[in-house]
Design an enzyme around this catalytic site. Structure first.
Site, PDB file in Angstrom:
ATOM      1  N   ASP A   1      -1.958  -4.345  -5.640  1.00 33.27           N
ATOM      2  CA  ASP A   1      -2.937  -3.553  -6.071  1.00 33.27           C
ATOM      3  C   ASP A   1      -3.399  -4.432  -7.531  1.00 33.27           C
ATOM      4  O   ASP A   1      -4.498  -4.167  -7.961  1.00 33.27           O
ATOM      5  CB  ASP A   1      -2.819  -2.240  -6.748  1.00 33.27           C
ATOM      6  CG  ASP A   1      -1.565  -2.010  -7.720  1.00 33.27           C
ATOM      7  OD1 ASP A   1      -0.846  -3.207  -7.939  1.00 33.27           O
ATOM      8  OD2 ASP A   1      -1.502  -1.138  -8.430  1.00 33.27           O
TER       9      ASP A   1
ATOM     10  N   TYR B   1      -0.841 -14.937 -11.507  1.00 33.37           N
ATOM     11  CA  TYR B   1      -0.140 -14.338 -10.293  1.00 33.37           C
ATOM     12  C   TYR B   1      -1.170 -13.611  -9.267  1.00 33.37           C
ATOM     13  O   TYR B   1      -1.253 -13.640  -8.123  1.00 33.37           O
ATOM     14  CB  TYR B   1       0.777 -13.382 -10.836  1.00 33.37           C
ATOM     15  CG  TYR B   1       1.185 -12.204  -9.636  1.00 33.37           C
ATOM     16  CD1 TYR B   1       1.906 -12.786  -8.493  1.00 33.37           C
ATOM     17  CD2 TYR B   1       0.948 -10.912  -9.829  1.00 33.37           C
ATOM     18  CE1 TYR B   1       2.383 -11.855  -7.537  1.00 33.37           C
ATOM     19  CE2 TYR B   1       1.351  -9.941  -8.871  1.00 33.37           C
ATOM     20  CZ  TYR B   1       1.915 -10.381  -7.555  1.00 33.37           C
ATOM     21  OH  TYR B   1       2.301  -9.492  -6.557  1.00 33.37           O
TER      22      TYR B   1
HETATM   23  P1  NAD Z   1      10.583 -11.120  -4.949  1.00 33.58           P
HETATM   24  O1  NAD Z   1       9.936 -12.202  -5.725  1.00 33.58           O
HETATM   25  O2  NAD Z   1      11.633 -10.413  -5.062  1.00 33.58           O
HETATM   26  O3  NAD Z   1      10.626 -12.149  -3.300  1.00 33.58           O
HETATM   27  C1  NAD Z   1      10.022 -13.084  -2.990  1.00 33.58           C
HETATM   28  C2  NAD Z   1      10.533 -13.785  -1.899  1.00 33.58           C
HETATM   29  O4  NAD Z   1       9.881 -14.983  -1.430  1.00 33.58           O
HETATM   30  C3  NAD Z   1      11.716 -14.245  -2.520  1.00 33.58           C
HETATM   31  O5  NAD Z   1      13.161 -14.201  -1.359  1.00 33.58           O
HETATM   32  C4  NAD Z   1      11.560 -15.931  -2.510  1.00 33.58           C
HETATM   33  O6  NAD Z   1      12.947 -16.674  -2.179  1.00 33.58           O
HETATM   34  C5  NAD Z   1      10.573 -15.868  -1.485  1.00 33.58           C
HETATM   35  N1  NAD Z   1       9.809 -17.210  -1.604  1.00 33.58           N
HETATM   36  C6  NAD Z   1       9.144 -17.725  -2.537  1.00 33.58           C
HETATM   37  N2  NAD Z   1       8.410 -18.640  -2.566  1.00 33.58           N
HETATM   38  C7  NAD Z   1       8.669 -19.027  -1.083  1.00 33.58           C
HETATM   39  C8  NAD Z   1       8.116 -19.943  -0.386  1.00 33.58           C
HETATM   40  N3  NAD Z   1       7.358 -21.130  -0.925  1.00 33.58           N
HETATM   41  N4  NAD Z   1       8.534 -20.160   0.985  1.00 33.58           N
HETATM   42  C9  NAD Z   1       9.388 -19.260   1.500  1.00 33.58           C
HETATM   43  N5  NAD Z   1       9.867 -18.278   0.611  1.00 33.58           N
HETATM   44  C10 NAD Z   1       9.389 -18.058  -0.718  1.00 33.58           C
HETATM   45  O7  NAD Z   1       9.151 -10.409  -4.662  1.00 33.58           O
HETATM   46  P2  NAD Z   1       9.023  -9.039  -4.257  1.00 33.58           P
HETATM   47  O8  NAD Z   1       8.895  -7.986  -5.385  1.00 33.58           O
HETATM   48  O9  NAD Z   1       9.965  -8.636  -3.250  1.00 33.58           O
HETATM   49  O10 NAD Z   1       7.497  -8.963  -3.541  1.00 33.58           O
HETATM   50  C11 NAD Z   1       7.328  -9.403  -2.156  1.00 33.58           C
HETATM   51  C12 NAD Z   1       5.721  -9.442  -1.932  1.00 33.58           C
HETATM   52  O11 NAD Z   1       5.223  -8.108  -1.988  1.00 33.58           O
HETATM   53  C13 NAD Z   1       5.038 -10.331  -2.743  1.00 33.58           C
HETATM   54  O12 NAD Z   1       4.127 -10.854  -1.939  1.00 33.58           O
HETATM   55  C14 NAD Z   1       4.409  -9.752  -3.807  1.00 33.58           C
HETATM   56  O13 NAD Z   1       3.414 -10.086  -4.225  1.00 33.58           O
HETATM   57  C15 NAD Z   1       3.941  -8.357  -3.098  1.00 33.58           C
HETATM   58  N6  NAD Z   1       4.008  -7.187  -3.901  1.00 33.58           N
HETATM   59  C16 NAD Z   1       5.369  -6.969  -4.879  1.00 33.58           C
HETATM   60  C17 NAD Z   1       4.989  -5.674  -5.603  1.00 33.58           C
HETATM   61  C18 NAD Z   1       6.311  -5.438  -6.529  1.00 33.58           C
HETATM   62  O14 NAD Z   1       6.120  -4.357  -7.210  1.00 33.58           O
HETATM   63  N7  NAD Z   1       7.372  -6.021  -6.570  1.00 33.58           N
HETATM   64  C19 NAD Z   1       4.046  -4.925  -5.099  1.00 33.58           C
HETATM   65  C20 NAD Z   1       3.030  -4.786  -4.411  1.00 33.58           C
HETATM   66  C21 NAD Z   1       2.893  -6.170  -3.581  1.00 33.58           C
HETATM   67  O1  DAU Z   2       1.193  -3.519  -9.164  1.00 31.78           O
HETATM   68  C1  DAU Z   2       2.043  -4.342  -8.278  1.00 31.78           C
HETATM   69  C2  DAU Z   2       2.618  -5.480  -9.041  1.00 31.78           C
HETATM   70  O2  DAU Z   2       3.848  -4.782  -9.791  1.00 31.78           O
HETATM   71  C3  DAU Z   2       3.317  -6.421  -8.289  1.00 31.78           C
HETATM   72  O3  DAU Z   2       2.129  -7.164  -7.590  1.00 31.78           O
HETATM   73  C4  DAU Z   2       3.881  -7.481  -8.943  1.00 31.78           C
HETATM   74  O4  DAU Z   2       4.777  -8.396  -8.210  1.00 31.78           O
HETATM   75  C5  DAU Z   2       5.025  -6.716  -9.707  1.00 31.78           C
HETATM   76  O5  DAU Z   2       5.603  -7.739 -10.702  1.00 31.78           O
HETATM   77  C6  DAU Z   2       4.517  -5.666 -10.534  1.00 31.78           C
HETATM   78  O6  DAU Z   2       3.642  -6.283 -11.862  1.00 31.78           O
HETATM   79  P1  DAU Z   2       3.881  -5.757 -13.092  1.00 31.78           P
HETATM   80  O7  DAU Z   2       3.521  -6.802 -14.154  1.00 31.78           O
HETATM   81  O8  DAU Z   2       3.038  -4.375 -13.144  1.00 31.78           O
HETATM   82  O9  DAU Z   2       5.312  -5.342 -13.277  1.00 31.78           O
HETATM   83  P2  DAU Z   2       6.489  -5.595 -14.495  1.00 31.78           P
HETATM   84  O10 DAU Z   2       7.888  -4.850 -13.818  1.00 31.78           O
HETATM   85  O11 DAU Z   2       6.584  -6.928 -14.632  1.00 31.78           O
HETATM   86  O12 DAU Z   2       5.914  -4.859 -15.694  1.00 31.78           O
HETATM   87  C7  DAU Z   2       5.615  -3.464 -15.510  1.00 31.78           C
HETATM   88  C8  DAU Z   2       5.062  -2.877 -16.777  1.00 31.78           C
HETATM   89  O13 DAU Z   2       5.935  -2.945 -17.631  1.00 31.78           O
HETATM   90  C9  DAU Z   2       4.037  -3.540 -17.110  1.00 31.78           C
HETATM   91  O14 DAU Z   2       2.942  -2.934 -18.076  1.00 31.78           O
HETATM   92  C10 DAU Z   2       4.529  -4.569 -18.267  1.00 31.78           C
HETATM   93  C11 DAU Z   2       5.710  -3.860 -18.772  1.00 31.78           C
HETATM   94  N1  DAU Z   2       6.813  -4.492 -19.309  1.00 31.78           N
HETATM   95  C12 DAU Z   2       7.497  -5.358 -18.376  1.00 31.78           C
HETATM   96  C13 DAU Z   2       8.481  -6.232 -18.835  1.00 31.78           C
HETATM   97  C14 DAU Z   2       9.114  -7.038 -17.901  1.00 31.78           C
HETATM   98  C15 DAU Z   2       7.493  -4.327 -20.460  1.00 31.78           C
HETATM   99  O15 DAU Z   2       7.041  -3.419 -21.307  1.00 31.78           O
HETATM  100  N2  DAU Z   2       8.548  -5.043 -20.617  1.00 31.78           N
HETATM  101  C16 DAU Z   2       9.179  -6.101 -20.116  1.00 31.78           C
HETATM  102  O16 DAU Z   2      10.045  -6.615 -20.514  1.00 31.78           O
END
Ligand code: NAD
Ligand code: DAU
Length: 342
Positions: free
Chosen positions: A125, A149
Site C-alpha cells: 500500500d 522503496y
Molecule cells: P523481508 O525483507 O522479510 O524478506 C524479503 C526476502 O526476499 C528475504 O528472504 C530476502 O533474502 C529475499 N530477497 C531479497 N532480495 C532478493 C533477490 N534479489 N533475489 C531473491 N531473493 C531476494 O520482506 P517481507 O517483509 O517479508 O516482505 C515480503 C514482500 O511483501 C515484499 O515484496 C514487500 O514489498 C511486500 N510487503 C511487505 C509488507 C510488510 O509490512 N512487511 C507489507 C506489504 C507488502
Molecule cells: O505499508 C506496507 C509497508 O509497511 C511495507 O511495504 C514495508 O515493506 C514495511 O517495511 C512497512 O513500511 P513502514 O515504513 O510503514 O514500516 P516500519 O516498520 O519501518 O515503520 C512503521 C512506522 O513506525 C512508521 O511510521 C515509521 C515508524 N518507526 C519505525 C521504526 C523502524 C519509528 O517510529 N521508529 C522506528 O525505529
C-alpha cells in the site's frame, strides 16, 4: 500445482510457504531466495525434509532465473522477494531498484518464456503514498510513492501491468498494509520495539509518533495472496488491509504494557525523511471478489507476537549482529546529543 515462491525465506514469504504446505495438500513449493541479511534459511529450517518443499538460492535479478524457471515449469510464480525496509532505501536506493524493479522484470520475462500460467506480484500500500484525512486508497488511486522503496515497488507494479498489456501475460497484483507477526526481522517497528524493550534498550520513535499504519497479521496477508492466486482476475490489483489505524505510539505503549516495561524506554528521535503520515486502503474489492477477510484481531495478534519474540531470543539476538549494529548507528545516530546519522 507446482509453485515457485520467491523471497520465501523472508518474513511474509515464510508464512506463505507454511500456509501453502499446511492447507493445499497436493501442492509443491520451490522457494527461490538469495538469503540476504533479511532472509534466513532458519526461518524454514523445520521444513528442510518436507516432501513437498525445496529451496534454491538465487538472485531474482540474475541470469540464473530464466533457466531455473524453464527447468521447473511451475504453474505459478508468487514474487515476495524484495528489499523491504524504507529506512535502508533512504541510505541507499540501488539494491531496491535492482531487486524490486529489475528483479521483477527479470522474473516476469522468465515466467513468460517458461509459459507459467499465473504471476502474482506482491506489492504494498506504500505505492499510494500518504493518505490524507479519513480517505482510503482504492486500487485505482494515483501512485505517489515517497521513498525509493515504494517507488521501486510501484515500478514493479507498472512493469507487471505492462507485461499484461504488451504480452497478454496473466499477472495479479496485491497491495497490503503493514504486516506484523512472528519471524519479522527486528528492524521494522513492532519487532524492533519488542526486542529493544526485552533488552531494556531505548525505543526510537520518529517525529511525534502519531503516524498511523493499518497493521495486519502476516497470516491474514498470506491468505489474501493465496486467494488472489486462486481466484483473482488477470490484470487486476487487490488491496488487503485490516481497517485498523492506531498511531505508532499506541502500538508501542501496548507492547510496553504486555511486557510490563516502563514508558521511560521511549526516545523521540529525528523524523524519517519523507515520512508518510497515514496509510489506509479500501479492501472492499478483495472482500467482494476473493471472499477474503482478515481474521486476527490486532490485540490478539500483538499478544501472540510479543510472546513469540519473548520465547525465541536466540532467533532475534543472532540477527542483531555487527552489520545490524552498524546500520542502527547510521540510522539512529547519537541519541545522547540528539544528532542522527541521516
Ligand atoms: P523481508 O525483507 O522479510 O524478506 C524479503 C526476502 O526476499 C528475504 O528472504 C530476502 O533474502 C529475499 N530477497 C531479497 N532480495 C532478493 C533477490 N534479489 N533475489 C531473491 N531473493 C531476494 O520482506 P517481507 O517483509 O517479508 O516482505 C515480503 C514482500 O511483501 C515484499 O515484496 C514487500 O514489498 C511486500 N510487503 C511487505 C509488507 C510488510 O509490512 N512487511 C507489507 C506489504 C507488502
Ligand atoms: O505499508 C506496507 C509497508 O509497511 C511495507 O511495504 C514495508 O515493506 C514495511 O517495511 C512497512 O513500511 P513502514 O515504513 O510503514 O514500516 P516500519 O516498520 O519501518 O515503520 C512503521 C512506522 O513506525 C512508521 O511510521 C515509521 C515508524 N518507526 C519505525 C521504526 C523502524 C519509528 O517510529 N521508529 C522506528 O525505529
Amino acid at each position: 500445482m507446482k509453485l515457485v515462491v520467491t523471497g520465501g525465506s523472508g518474513f511474509i514469504g515464510s508464512h506463505f510457504v507454511r500456509e501453502i504446505l499446511a492447507t493445499r495438500k497436493g501442492w509443491r513449493v520451490l522457494n527461490v531466495d538469495l538469503l540476504t541479511y533479511a532472509g534466513r534459511g532458519r526461518n524454514l529450517a523445520d521444513l528442510a525434509r518436507h516432501p513437498r518443499y525445496r529451496f534454491a538460492r538465487a538472485d531474482i535479478a540474475s541470469a540464473a532465473i530464466a533457466p531455473l524457471l524453464a527447468r521447473e515449469r511451475p504453474d505459478a510464480v508468487v514474487n515476495f522477494a524484495a528489499e523491504s525496509h524504507v529506512d535502508r532505501s533512504i541510505h541507499g536506493a540501488a539494491p531496491f531498484l535492482r531487486t524490486n524493479a529489475l528483479g521483477a522484470q527479470n522474473l516476469l520475462d522468465a515466467a513468460r518464456a517458461a509459459r507459467v500460467a499465473r504471476f502474482v506480484q506482491v506489492s504494498t500500500d506504500e505505492v499510494y503514498g500518504s493518505i490524507p484525512g479519513r480517505a482510503r486508497a482504492r486500487e485505482d488511486a494515483p501512485l505517489q510513492p515517497s521513498s525509493a522503496y515504494s517507488a521501486s515497488k510501484a515500478a514493479a507494479d507498472l512493469l507487471a501491468l505492462a507485461a499484461r498489456r504488451t504480452h497478454g501475460q496473466d499477472v495479479v497484483i496485491t497491495r497490503c498494509t503493514n504486516n506484523y507477526g512472528p519471524w519479522q526481522f527486528p528492524e521494522k517497528l513492532i519487532p524492533l520495539m519488542i526486542t529493544n524493550a526485552l533488552a531494556n534498550q531505548p525505543l526510537p520513535v520518529y517525529g511525534d509518533g502519531l503516524q498511523r499504519r493499518d497493521w495486519i497479521h502476516a497470516r491474514d496477508h498470506c491468505r489474501g495472496v493465496l486467494a488472489a492466486l486462486e481466484r483473482g482476475r488477470a490484470g487486476e490489483i487487490y488491496n488487503f488491509g485490516a481497517g485498523t489505524e492506531p498511531p505508532n505510539l499506541r502500538i508501542i505503549q501496548e507492547i510496553l504494557r504486555i511486557l510490563g516495561k516502563s514508558a521511560a524506554l521511549i526516545r523521540y528521535v529525528a523524523d524519517r525523511p519523507g515520512h508518510d503520515r497515514r496509510y489506509a486502503v479500501d479492501a472492499a474489492k478483495a472482500r467482494r471478489e476473493l471472499g477474503w477477510r482478515p481474521a486476527i484481531a490486532l490485540d490478539d495478534g500483538l499478544e501472540e507476537t510479543v510472546r513469540w519474540y519473548r520465547e525465541h531470543p536466540a532467533w532475534w539476538l543472532r540477527l542483531k549482529d555487527a552489520a545490524f549494529r552498524a546500520f542502527y548507528r547510521k540510522n539512529y545516530g547519537n541519541w545522547a546529543t540528539g544528532k542522527t546519522g541521516r
